[in-house]
Scaffold this active site. Sequence first.
Site, PDB file in Angstrom:
ATOM      1  N   GLY A 133      28.117 150.267   5.409  1.00  0.00           N
ATOM      2  CA  GLY A 133      27.392 151.511   5.602  1.00  0.00           C
ATOM      3  C   GLY A 133      27.628 152.408   4.405  1.00  0.00           C
ATOM      4  O   GLY A 133      28.510 152.152   3.573  1.00  0.00           O
ATOM      5  N   SER A 134      26.877 153.481   4.322  1.00  0.00           N
ATOM      6  CA  SER A 134      26.908 154.307   3.117  1.00  0.00           C
ATOM      7  C   SER A 134      28.259 154.979   2.904  1.00  0.00           C
ATOM      8  O   SER A 134      28.718 155.113   1.767  1.00  0.00           O
ATOM      9  CB  SER A 134      25.809 155.374   3.193  1.00  0.00           C
ATOM     10  N   GLU A 138      31.110 153.874   3.407  1.00  0.00           N
ATOM     11  CA  GLU A 138      32.144 152.935   2.991  1.00  0.00           C
ATOM     12  C   GLU A 138      31.916 152.382   1.583  1.00  0.00           C
ATOM     13  O   GLU A 138      32.793 151.702   1.039  1.00  0.00           O
ATOM     14  CB  GLU A 138      32.224 151.724   3.936  1.00  0.00           C
ATOM     15  N   GLU A 187      28.413 145.355  14.299  1.00  0.00           N
ATOM     16  CA  GLU A 187      29.842 145.659  14.278  1.00  0.00           C
ATOM     17  C   GLU A 187      30.635 144.942  15.372  1.00  0.00           C
ATOM     18  O   GLU A 187      31.795 144.588  15.171  1.00  0.00           O
ATOM     19  CB  GLU A 187      30.048 147.168  14.377  1.00  0.00           C
ATOM     20  N   HIS A 235      31.453 151.235   9.841  1.00  0.00           N
ATOM     21  CA  HIS A 235      30.733 152.464   9.529  1.00  0.00           C
ATOM     22  C   HIS A 235      31.187 153.552  10.487  1.00  0.00           C
ATOM     23  O   HIS A 235      31.534 153.279  11.625  1.00  0.00           O
ATOM     24  CB  HIS A 235      29.234 152.207   9.660  1.00  0.00           C
ATOM     25  N   HIS A 272      41.491 141.548  39.997  1.00  0.00           N
ATOM     26  CA  HIS A 272      40.074 141.844  39.776  1.00  0.00           C
ATOM     27  C   HIS A 272      39.487 142.632  40.935  1.00  0.00           C
ATOM     28  O   HIS A 272      38.565 143.423  40.761  1.00  0.00           O
ATOM     29  CB  HIS A 272      39.296 140.531  39.592  1.00  0.00           C
ATOM     30  N   GLY A 311      37.548 140.748  29.845  1.00  0.00           N
ATOM     31  CA  GLY A 311      36.369 140.668  30.693  1.00  0.00           C
ATOM     32  C   GLY A 311      35.126 141.231  30.028  1.00  0.00           C
ATOM     33  O   GLY A 311      34.022 141.133  30.580  1.00  0.00           O
TER      34      GLY A 311
END
Length: 494
Positions: A31-32, A34, A53, A76, A249, A368
């Site tokens: 991204g810009s 980075e 991502e 980003h 669960h 999960g």
Amino acid sequence: MTDPLASPTVRDNVLHLLRSFGMTTIFGNPGSTELPMFRNFPADFRYVLGLQEAAVVGMADGWAQATRGAACINLHSAAGVGNAMGNIFTAFKNQTPLLITAGQQARSILPFDPFLYSMQASELAKPYVKWSCEPARAQDVPLAMARAYYIAMTPPCGPVLVSVPADDWDQPCEPGGWVERDGGWDALIALAERHQARVWTAPMSPRNAFPESHPLFGGFLPAMCERIVANLAGHDFILVLGAPAFTYHVEGRGPHVPEGAELALAVDDPQQAAWAPLGTAAVGSLHLALQGLLARPARPERPAPPRRAAPPEAGPGSPMSTAFALQTLQAVMGDDAIVVEEAPGARGLLQQHLRFERSGSFYTMASGGLGHGMPAAVGMALGRPGRRVIALVGDGSAMYSPQAVWTAQHLGLPVTFVILNNRRYAALQDFASVFGFAPDEKPAGTELPGLDFVALARGMGCAGVRVSDARELADTLRQALRGDGPLLVELMGD
């Protein structure tokens, strides 16, 4: 060209630090904010591109588990971290060490809420990172990165995040001074054999921990209180080693262990020790705990417990059953294969029909959350070069991070994506009765007709093949596991 007489920058020091940690592979989706980190990208570093991502974090998770080291990820700012959060959560539950850098807008315009600004950047990924920071000064970035690495690698391992404003990378910065995972597989086998003790795998365990054809292997504990107690009935002493043995669960009733049984826990996670419902817990190194237990004299000889029953053999019906598909995969995949699984609807059948005998041969997600399996298999192939990796994924799961197929094809990795396509969210339909659904009632939103995974693979440049006839499955899988590059196999079944 960089001026050799110029003062070192934040970027120079961070790259030097990453080299010293052996972290010259960076997973990312650029991204810009980075881009300044990657100007004059050094030749000894490798950038592994993911197309979204969540896939980036999943690949890094697989690589970190394969290499038993921390993986470096560049995301980003706010949107990129947000896209990645599902697999950051999984990495937190998997206890995978990840050093995540996230872009931030330039410091000079932060007061004006600029475009692509991450508000409270250090808070965004919490509570599913061990530590996060946006350094107060550019010169503090290398120290923050060093601290993040050590926190990520300290058991219980996990992800950490450092937010770096875009204009920090070029600031002058003087160098500073940089101040199964636990190796217990063989010791655990020796301890079990010494005491003729039955061994169970904890609910939702992210990796295999004991050879599954061993006479002392009892199987897999379900994530339900009453069924855990039923499986452990008749035992007077229960030792938990580094496992979240009481992961439930659904709501349950009754005691957590059989009546009269004594519980002890040796874990490396103080939080896990704190929420254990009863028993005595010791927090520390599992490897050292096992060595300490082995140093104690064995009890008098006692008979071995009954062996785990073999599963019933499945036949080649039409439509092809999941049990038959897994039974066939077991027969053809060989001892050297690594399986990364994300097929929650088939988990019970998988535990019956696939047997893993070697440390580091099976991985799944402890969270999960979906979207981990396919990119984790790509990262596993990068971290274990020369090994064939099988991504065993359900059709619902495969739609969360299918971008991983492109990376596998782009890098020519030996990954076989095996998609169990039963055209539904089987786990939800099978689980519905627990919440009061009638036997034939299907919850809304659980049917998945019309998905074509072969077409999806081909759209990303990867070969794909569909199998509907059970009689063709063994030969198709053998061919899929022989090649050097990736291949997607779509299994049409029940």
